[in-house]
Scaffold this motif. Structure first.
Motif, PDB file in Angstrom:
ATOM      1  N   ALA A 116      81.493  60.820  49.572  1.00 23.09           N
ATOM      2  CA  ALA A 116      80.145  60.396  49.193  1.00 23.09           C
ATOM      3  C   ALA A 116      80.157  58.910  48.872  1.00 23.09           C
ATOM      4  CB  ALA A 116      79.647  61.193  48.000  1.00 23.09           C
ATOM      5  N   LEU A 117      79.238  58.169  49.461  1.00 22.37           N
ATOM      6  CA  LEU A 117      79.085  56.742  49.210  1.00 22.37           C
ATOM      7  C   LEU A 117      77.715  56.484  48.606  1.00 22.37           C
ATOM      8  CD1 LEU A 117      80.402  55.332  52.613  1.00 22.37           C
ATOM      9  CD2 LEU A 117      81.660  55.369  50.475  1.00 22.37           C
ATOM     10  N   ALA A 118      77.666  55.645  47.595  1.00 22.68           N
ATOM     11  CA  ALA A 118      76.397  55.204  47.021  1.00 22.68           C
ATOM     12  C   ALA A 118      76.371  53.685  47.058  1.00 22.68           C
ATOM     13  CB  ALA A 118      76.248  55.703  45.583  1.00 22.68           C
ATOM     14  N   LEU A 119      75.311  53.112  47.582  1.00 23.35           N
ATOM     15  CA  LEU A 119      75.235  51.663  47.669  1.00 23.35           C
ATOM     16  C   LEU A 119      73.797  51.192  47.575  1.00 23.35           C
ATOM     17  CD1 LEU A 119      74.816  50.677  51.155  1.00 23.35           C
ATOM     18  CD2 LEU A 119      76.559  52.426  50.997  1.00 23.35           C
ATOM     19  N   VAL A 158      64.646  46.032  58.899  1.00 27.70           N
ATOM     20  CA  VAL A 158      65.763  45.623  59.756  1.00 27.70           C
ATOM     21  C   VAL A 158      67.074  46.131  59.182  1.00 27.70           C
ATOM     22  CG1 VAL A 158      67.085  43.651  60.608  1.00 27.70           C
ATOM     23  CG2 VAL A 158      64.585  43.617  60.716  1.00 27.70           C
ATOM     24  N   ARG A 159      67.259  45.979  57.853  1.00 25.87           N
ATOM     25  CA  ARG A 159      68.477  46.462  57.197  1.00 25.87           C
ATOM     26  C   ARG A 159      68.587  47.979  57.308  1.00 25.87           C
ATOM     27  NH1 ARG A 159      71.879  43.261  56.539  1.00 25.87           N
ATOM     28  NH2 ARG A 159      70.691  41.902  55.179  1.00 25.87           N
ATOM     29  N   ARG A 160      67.485  48.652  57.107  1.00 22.48           N
ATOM     30  CA  ARG A 160      67.447  50.114  57.185  1.00 22.48           C
ATOM     31  C   ARG A 160      67.878  50.596  58.564  1.00 22.48           C
ATOM     32  NH1 ARG A 160      64.409  54.032  54.306  1.00 22.48           N
ATOM     33  NH2 ARG A 160      63.619  55.754  55.589  1.00 22.48           N
ATOM     34  N   ALA A 161      67.355  49.921  59.603  1.00 18.30           N
ATOM     35  CA  ALA A 161      67.702  50.303  60.974  1.00 18.30           C
ATOM     36  C   ALA A 161      69.175  50.031  61.252  1.00 18.30           C
ATOM     37  CB  ALA A 161      66.828  49.546  61.966  1.00 18.30           C
ATOM     38  N   MET A 200      71.691  61.299  54.891  1.00 22.29           N
ATOM     39  CA  MET A 200      71.818  59.901  54.517  1.00 22.29           C
ATOM     40  C   MET A 200      70.502  59.535  53.842  1.00 22.29           C
ATOM     41  SD  MET A 200      72.962  56.515  56.647  1.00 22.29           S
ATOM     42  CE  MET A 200      71.771  56.725  57.970  1.00 22.29           C
ATOM     43  N   ALA A 201      70.519  59.501  52.528  1.00 27.11           N
ATOM     44  CA  ALA A 201      69.275  59.345  51.764  1.00 27.11           C
ATOM     45  C   ALA A 201      68.918  57.876  51.634  1.00 27.11           C
ATOM     46  CB  ALA A 201      69.447  59.973  50.383  1.00 27.11           C
ATOM     47  N   MET A 202      67.732  57.522  52.096  1.00 26.59           N
ATOM     48  CA  MET A 202      67.215  56.160  51.949  1.00 26.59           C
ATOM     49  C   MET A 202      65.731  56.245  51.638  1.00 26.59           C
ATOM     50  SD  MET A 202      69.119  53.802  54.807  1.00 26.59           S
ATOM     51  CE  MET A 202      68.312  54.588  56.198  1.00 26.59           C
ATOM     52  N   ALA A 203      65.430  56.325  50.357  1.00 26.97           N
ATOM     53  CA  ALA A 203      64.023  56.375  49.955  1.00 26.97           C
ATOM     54  C   ALA A 203      63.322  55.105  50.418  1.00 26.97           C
ATOM     55  CB  ALA A 203      63.919  56.511  48.444  1.00 26.97           C
ATOM     56  N   GLN A 208      67.283  48.582  48.100  1.00 27.76           N
ATOM     57  CA  GLN A 208      67.028  50.019  48.207  1.00 27.76           C
ATOM     58  C   GLN A 208      68.341  50.774  48.041  1.00 27.76           C
ATOM     59  OE1 GLN A 208      64.009  51.936  48.941  1.00 27.76           O
ATOM     60  NE2 GLN A 208      63.271  50.025  48.049  1.00 27.76           N
ATOM     61  N   GLY A 209      68.266  51.912  47.352  1.00 28.30           N
ATOM     62  CA  GLY A 209      69.441  52.752  47.206  1.00 28.30           C
ATOM     63  C   GLY A 209      69.705  53.556  48.464  1.00 28.30           C
ATOM     64  N   VAL A 210      70.986  53.710  48.815  1.00 28.97           N
ATOM     65  CA  VAL A 210      71.398  54.475  49.998  1.00 28.97           C
ATOM     66  C   VAL A 210      72.495  55.449  49.571  1.00 28.97           C
ATOM     67  CG1 VAL A 210      72.300  54.397  52.354  1.00 28.97           C
ATOM     68  CG2 VAL A 210      70.894  52.503  51.494  1.00 28.97           C
TER      69      VAL A 210
END
Length: 294
Positions: free
Chosen positions: A61-64, A76-79, A113-116, A126-128
């Motif tokens: 599990a990674l949180a960043l 752009v970052r999200r993509a 892959m959670a990206m609210a 944004q949290g990922v």
């Protein structure tokens, strides 16, 4: 010193801990691989009998936090990160680097892959949350180790090695001791280049061998022996299956470089032998040092 954490996808590396575009806030599941014991119980037995163990797939599990900027920059970052980790039949490599060493593991996106799309810091950060699974739970050093034994040419002579060795145009018989620093076994890929008759590769520390007794590999041709689980095979330079040329008592599926304490201090003695060789003859073993956790 902190770890540098990155993802490699299709040969391109994305750093997840550069503290500029990505801030790594948590990582879990990188220690010793999960172990399941195998057991059986007889009808009148008290307790049970232990039959061994198997390592289980590794879940990481990674949180960043990912930097955006304005709303367009955030998308752009999200993509970018979604493209690196999108579902695929090809694995991505999770890489950890610290203090001069590198550990890597092959894995796949698993679960969510959670990206609210927004939070109170939006659109700057944004949290990922990323869930990965590694079917093979062992880490490895991405730099391969290569050992080469060759004929050397000329008349057969004795050379000073740990074990007296005859090399030359007649016979190859050489033993080397290697200090293996990994904490899990490494299965090599072996290439035997002719001419050579009766090629034999043996780990004398474990008794495991790859023996081609009575088989001749002609000059200009080679056999490749892959000892890795799920890939165990013997092919020649034409792609033909040559597994039948291995002796019945060979250890194709288990031949490996072993870690301490399976081999004391990881000191594996490897012996390569064969006859009717020339200066063109060589035996090359390639493997990656592997680790049960980091």
């Amino acid at each position: 010193m902190t770890w540098m954490v990155s993802i490699i996808s299709r040969g391109v590396e994305l750093c997840l801990s550069d503290n500029a575009d990505y801030l790594l806030t948590g990582i879990d599941g990188i220690g010793h691989a999960a172990v399941a014991r195998i057991s059986e119980r007889g009808p009148m037995q008290h307790g049970e009998s232990d039959l061994g163990y198997r390592l289980q797939p590794r879940h990481i599990a990674l949180a960043l936090m990912a930097r955006g900027g304005d709303r367009a920059a955030w998308f752009v970052r999200r993509a970018e990160i979604m493209n690196f980790l999108r579902a695929s039949d090809a694995p991505v490599q999770l890489r950890l680097a610290r203090g001069g060493w590198i550990r890597q593991i092959d894995c796949y996106l698993s679960g969510e892959m959670a990206m609210a799309p927004d939070n109170r810091l939006a659109p700057l950060w944004q949290g990922v949350g990323i869930e990965l699974v590694a079917p093979d739970p062992t880490w490895y050093d991405p730099a391969p180790v290569t050992l080469q034994f060759d004929g050397g040419g000329g008349e057969a002579t004795t050379v000073p090695t740990l074990v007296p060795t005859m090399v030359g145009s007649s016979e190859l018989s050489e033993t080397r001791q290697i200090a293996y620093d990994g904490s899990w076994e490494a299965a090599p890929v072996v290439r035997v280049v002719g001419p050579i008759q009766g090629a034999r590769i043996e780990n004398t520390s474990t008794g495991e061998k790859l023996d081609f007794a009575g088989v001749t590999i002609a000059a200009g041709h080679w056999y490749e022996i892959d000892c890795r689980y799920g890939r165990a095979s013997v092919i020649d330079d034409a792609g033909a299956n040559k597994i039948a040329d291995l002796s019945a008592d060979s250890n194709l599926s288990t031949f490996a470089i072993r870690a301490h304490p399976d081999v004391l201090d990881g000191k594996n003695a490897l012996r390569v032998a064969g006859t009717n060789i020339s200066a063109a003859t060589l035996v090359r073993l390639t493997y990656h040092e592997r680790y049960v956790g980091v």
